[in-house]
Design a protein around this motif. Structure first.
Motif, PDB file in Angstrom:
ATOM      1  N   SER A  58      40.961   4.120  17.235  1.00 34.44           N
ATOM      2  CA  SER A  58      40.682   3.998  15.799  1.00 34.44           C
ATOM      3  C   SER A  58      41.771   4.622  14.943  1.00 34.44           C
ATOM      4  N   ALA A  59      42.622   5.459  15.530  1.00 33.79           N
ATOM      5  CA  ALA A  59      43.784   6.075  14.880  1.00 33.79           C
ATOM      6  C   ALA A  59      43.420   7.175  13.893  1.00 33.79           C
ATOM      7  N   TYR A  60      42.147   7.430  13.650  1.00 31.97           N
ATOM      8  CA  TYR A  60      41.788   8.518  12.742  1.00 31.97           C
ATOM      9  C   TYR A  60      42.229   9.885  13.275  1.00 31.97           C
ATOM     10  N   PRO A  61      41.948  10.209  14.536  1.00 32.66           N
ATOM     11  CA  PRO A  61      42.409  11.526  15.023  1.00 32.66           C
ATOM     12  C   PRO A  61      43.927  11.632  15.066  1.00 32.66           C
ATOM     13  N   ARG A  62      44.601  10.534  15.376  1.00 29.58           N
ATOM     14  CA  ARG A  62      46.064  10.570  15.412  1.00 29.58           C
ATOM     15  C   ARG A  62      46.634  10.877  14.019  1.00 29.58           C
ATOM     16  N   VAL A  63      46.119  10.179  13.011  1.00 31.31           N
ATOM     17  CA  VAL A  63      46.595  10.423  11.648  1.00 31.31           C
ATOM     18  C   VAL A  63      46.241  11.834  11.196  1.00 31.31           C
ATOM     19  N   GLN A  64      45.059  12.298  11.558  1.00 29.74           N
ATOM     20  CA  GLN A  64      44.632  13.625  11.131  1.00 29.74           C
ATOM     21  C   GLN A  64      45.519  14.715  11.711  1.00 29.74           C
ATOM     22  N   ASN A 113      31.184   2.436  10.756  1.00 25.37           N
ATOM     23  CA  ASN A 113      30.329   2.607  11.931  1.00 25.37           C
ATOM     24  C   ASN A 113      30.970   3.453  13.017  1.00 25.37           C
ATOM     25  N   THR A 114      32.234   3.801  12.865  1.00 31.03           N
ATOM     26  CA  THR A 114      32.880   4.654  13.858  1.00 31.03           C
ATOM     27  C   THR A 114      32.346   6.085  13.755  1.00 31.03           C
ATOM     28  N   ALA A 115      32.674   6.889  14.757  1.00 33.74           N
ATOM     29  CA  ALA A 115      32.236   8.286  14.747  1.00 33.74           C
ATOM     30  C   ALA A 115      32.860   9.043  13.581  1.00 33.74           C
ATOM     31  N   HIS A 116      34.122   8.762  13.302  1.00 31.82           N
ATOM     32  CA  HIS A 116      34.780   9.428  12.173  1.00 31.82           C
ATOM     33  C   HIS A 116      34.134   9.028  10.848  1.00 31.82           C
ATOM     34  N   GLY A 117      33.869   7.735  10.684  1.00 35.15           N
ATOM     35  CA  GLY A 117      33.200   7.290   9.472  1.00 35.15           C
ATOM     36  C   GLY A 117      31.817   7.887   9.329  1.00 35.15           C
ATOM     37  N   HIS A 118      31.136   8.059  10.450  1.00 38.62           N
ATOM     38  CA  HIS A 118      29.811   8.681  10.434  1.00 38.62           C
ATOM     39  C   HIS A 118      29.891  10.116   9.920  1.00 38.62           C
ATOM     40  N   MET A 119      30.868  10.879  10.406  1.00 41.17           N
ATOM     41  CA  MET A 119      30.978  12.286  10.026  1.00 41.17           C
ATOM     42  C   MET A 119      31.401  12.449   8.570  1.00 41.17           C
ATOM     43  N   ILE A 120      32.320  11.618   8.078  1.00 42.08           N
ATOM     44  CA  ILE A 120      32.746  11.772   6.680  1.00 42.08           C
ATOM     45  C   ILE A 120      31.636  11.319   5.733  1.00 42.08           C
ATOM     46  N   SER A 121      30.748  10.446   6.194  1.00 41.68           N
ATOM     47  CA  SER A 121      29.610  10.072   5.355  1.00 41.68           C
ATOM     48  C   SER A 121      28.696  11.275   5.133  1.00 41.68           C
ATOM     49  N   TYR A 122      28.447  12.023   6.202  1.00 44.55           N
ATOM     50  CA  TYR A 122      27.614  13.217   6.066  1.00 44.55           C
ATOM     51  C   TYR A 122      28.331  14.298   5.256  1.00 44.55           C
ATOM     52  N   TRP A 123      29.632  14.464   5.468  1.00 43.34           N
ATOM     53  CA  TRP A 123      30.373  15.491   4.721  1.00 43.34           C
ATOM     54  C   TRP A 123      30.366  15.167   3.223  1.00 43.34           C
ATOM     55  N   ASP A 124      30.616  13.910   2.892  1.00 43.40           N
ATOM     56  CA  ASP A 124      30.631  13.528   1.484  1.00 43.40           C
ATOM     57  C   ASP A 124      29.236  13.583   0.885  1.00 43.40           C
ATOM     58  N   GLY A 125      28.229  13.217   1.670  1.00 41.22           N
ATOM     59  CA  GLY A 125      26.867  13.194   1.150  1.00 41.22           C
ATOM     60  C   GLY A 125      26.245  14.566   1.008  1.00 41.22           C
ATOM     61  N   GLN A 145      38.170  19.690  10.385  1.00 40.06           N
ATOM     62  CA  GLN A 145      37.565  20.199  11.616  1.00 40.06           C
ATOM     63  C   GLN A 145      36.134  19.713  11.786  1.00 40.06           C
ATOM     64  N   PHE A 146      35.390  19.599  10.686  1.00 42.34           N
ATOM     65  CA  PHE A 146      34.034  19.062  10.782  1.00 42.34           C
ATOM     66  C   PHE A 146      34.059  17.633  11.318  1.00 42.34           C
ATOM     67  N   SER A 147      34.950  16.819  10.774  1.00 38.37           N
ATOM     68  CA  SER A 147      35.040  15.430  11.226  1.00 38.37           C
ATOM     69  C   SER A 147      35.539  15.346  12.662  1.00 38.37           C
ATOM     70  N   HIS A 148      36.530  16.169  13.010  1.00 34.26           N
ATOM     71  CA  HIS A 148      37.115  16.091  14.343  1.00 34.26           C
ATOM     72  C   HIS A 148      36.139  16.565  15.414  1.00 34.26           C
ATOM     73  N   ILE A 149      35.482  17.691  15.173  1.00 35.34           N
ATOM     74  CA  ILE A 149      34.535  18.208  16.169  1.00 35.34           C
ATOM     75  C   ILE A 149      33.362  17.254  16.333  1.00 35.34           C
ATOM     76  N   GLY A 150      32.809  16.789  15.208  1.00 43.94           N
ATOM     77  CA  GLY A 150      31.671  15.885  15.303  1.00 43.94           C
ATOM     78  C   GLY A 150      32.016  14.567  15.962  1.00 43.94           C
ATOM     79  N   ALA A 151      33.163  13.982  15.614  1.00 41.90           N
ATOM     80  CA  ALA A 151      33.551  12.698  16.202  1.00 41.90           C
ATOM     81  C   ALA A 151      33.896  12.836  17.679  1.00 41.90           C
ATOM     82  N   SER A 152      34.444  13.977  18.088  1.00 41.46           N
ATOM     83  CA  SER A 152      34.797  14.172  19.497  1.00 41.46           C
ATOM     84  C   SER A 152      33.575  14.225  20.399  1.00 41.46           C
ATOM     85  N   LEU A 153      32.429  14.617  19.836  1.00 48.23           N
ATOM     86  CA  LEU A 153      31.203  14.741  20.631  1.00 48.23           C
ATOM     87  C   LEU A 153      30.191  13.650  20.320  1.00 48.23           C
ATOM     88  N   HIS A 154      30.479  12.769  19.377  1.00 49.40           N
ATOM     89  CA  HIS A 154      29.500  11.798  18.909  1.00 49.40           C
ATOM     90  C   HIS A 154      29.312  10.670  19.915  1.00 49.40           C
TER      91      HIS A 154
END
Length: 373
Positions: free
Chosen positions: A246-252, A90-102, A294-303
């Motif tokens: 959420s630590a996703y951007p830090r790890v990325q 349900n996080t912004a990062h999870g939202h973006m990777i769902s669309y990227w994978d789908g 970059q798709f995940s980072h840009i989308g999550a930063s503005l989500h």
């Protein structure tokens, strides 16, 4: 794009080379292998890969359904899964990777399935998928382990690790495919004699790689809480999402600093020194990884699912978008250049050896009758 790809395969007007296994034609490989079980093993591997990509394509559709339900476009399909199983989706990062994978990964799986079916090589699209999948899996797994959702890691996490492990095996199968060389070696030496200032496109890429390396290392220092005032101002004014709990951007950013940083150095070397045959494969893997990141980072930063305090401020959004879009698009152009015009990265020495051997054989043939007389 899907219609164009379908038309490309239909225009060839040929049937699948192996209707039973939908595998590639292994007649050229049988002579190179002495074992009578080699053709059966090859067909089995191709069949396993076909089934694997089909299953992953189905899982990509599931991820697309998850993304659509998160946007309230559909309802009631995966509600229990989002609430009970993996709330980190349900996080912004999870939202973006769902669309990227789908969307993106789903298209890649279809292309690889079509290539296996029609007996074509899918090494290029496969290497692009390798980079994208490894970046997605690394950030997601490590982010779950060290972020605020570490307490929600359960049995499904082990299932996800199995999914990643099988995908890593598929990555090694892609690496084992032979490279398709459609380049005539006659003009390789002529291209490699040109200096950098006679290759303006490569010069632009070299100019880009230096600030890209600096930017990559800089964002890694920001997520490591560098005490520099410039780092603190950048994280507050332009990319506050880097501090998201959420630590996703830090790890990325850490993954980018540790792997993209050395990549830029190797690429600089490959653009300056001819004969680096690993350049096309390396750019394919990195461009896929960076596109996903970059798709995940840009989308999550503005989500809107990102807390307001960690979103990009409205005044800084033009600068943020310009920098990050260029940072993600230029490697795609570099990858296209390396894959479509690889003459500079080839080694012409085998051609010389074959020419010398041919000349020696001709000399022996000419001297043969004289010696016999």
């Amino acid at each position: 794009l899907t219609l164009a790809v379908s038309a490309h395969f239909m225009a060839k007007k040929k049937a699948p080379t192996d209707p039973l296994f939908y595998g590639i034609n292994f007649q050229t490989h049988v002579s190179a292998r002495t074992s009578p079980f080699w053709p059966v093993l090859c067909k089995f591997n191709s069949y396993v890969l076909l089934v694997l990509y089909a299953v992953y394509a189905f899982l990509s559709v599931v991820n697309l359904i998850i993304g659509l339900e998160q946007d309230n476009i559909i309802d009631g399909f995966v509600t229990f899964y989002l609430k009970e199983a993996e709330p980190q989706v349900n996080t912004a990062h999870g939202h973006m990777i769902s669309y990227w994978d789908g969307c993106v990964h789903y298209l890649m799986y279809l292309l690889m399935i079509a290539a296996i079916t029609w007996g074509d090589s899918y090494r290029a699209i496969g290497l692009y998928w390798v980079g994208s999948f490894l970046m997605h899996a690394t950030v997601y797994i490590l982010g779950n382990a060290v972020g605020k959702y570490w307490s929600h890691v359960g049995p499904l996490f082990l299932l996800h690790m199995l999914h990643v492990s099988v995908a890593v095996w598929a990555c090694f199968r892609i690496f084992s495919q032979p490279q398709a060389q459609d380049v005539q070696l006659n003009g390789v030496q002529e291209v490699q004699r040109k200096s950098l200032h006679h290759r303006p496109l490569d010069l632009l890429f070299v100019v880009y790689l230096v600030p890209a390396l600096v930017f990559c290392v800089f964002r890694g220092l920001v997520v490591l809480d560098c005490p520099s005032r410039f780092c603190r101002d950048y994280s507050q004014l332009y990319e506050p999402y880097l501090k998201d709990p959420s630590a996703y951007p830090r790890v990325q950013m850490l993954v980018a600093m540790l792997y993209s940083g050395p990549y830029y150095i190797f690429t600089l070397y490959g653009l300056l020194v001819p004969g680096c045959e690993w350049m096309p494969d390396l750019t394919l893997i990195h461009s896929g990884a960076l596109a996903q990141a970059q798709f995940s980072h840009i989308g999550a930063s503005l989500h809107t699912r990102t807390p307001f305090s960690y979103r990009v401020p409205a005044d800084s959004q033009p600068v943020f978008l310009l920098i990050n879009i260029l940072y993600g698009l230029v490697p795609q152009a570099l990858c296209y250049r390396c894959c479509t015009r690889p003459e500079f990265f080839l080694k012409p020495t085998p051609e010389k050896k074959r020419t010398d051997t041919h000349r020696e054989n001709k000399c022996v043939c000419k001297r043969g009758p004289a010696n016999s007389v």
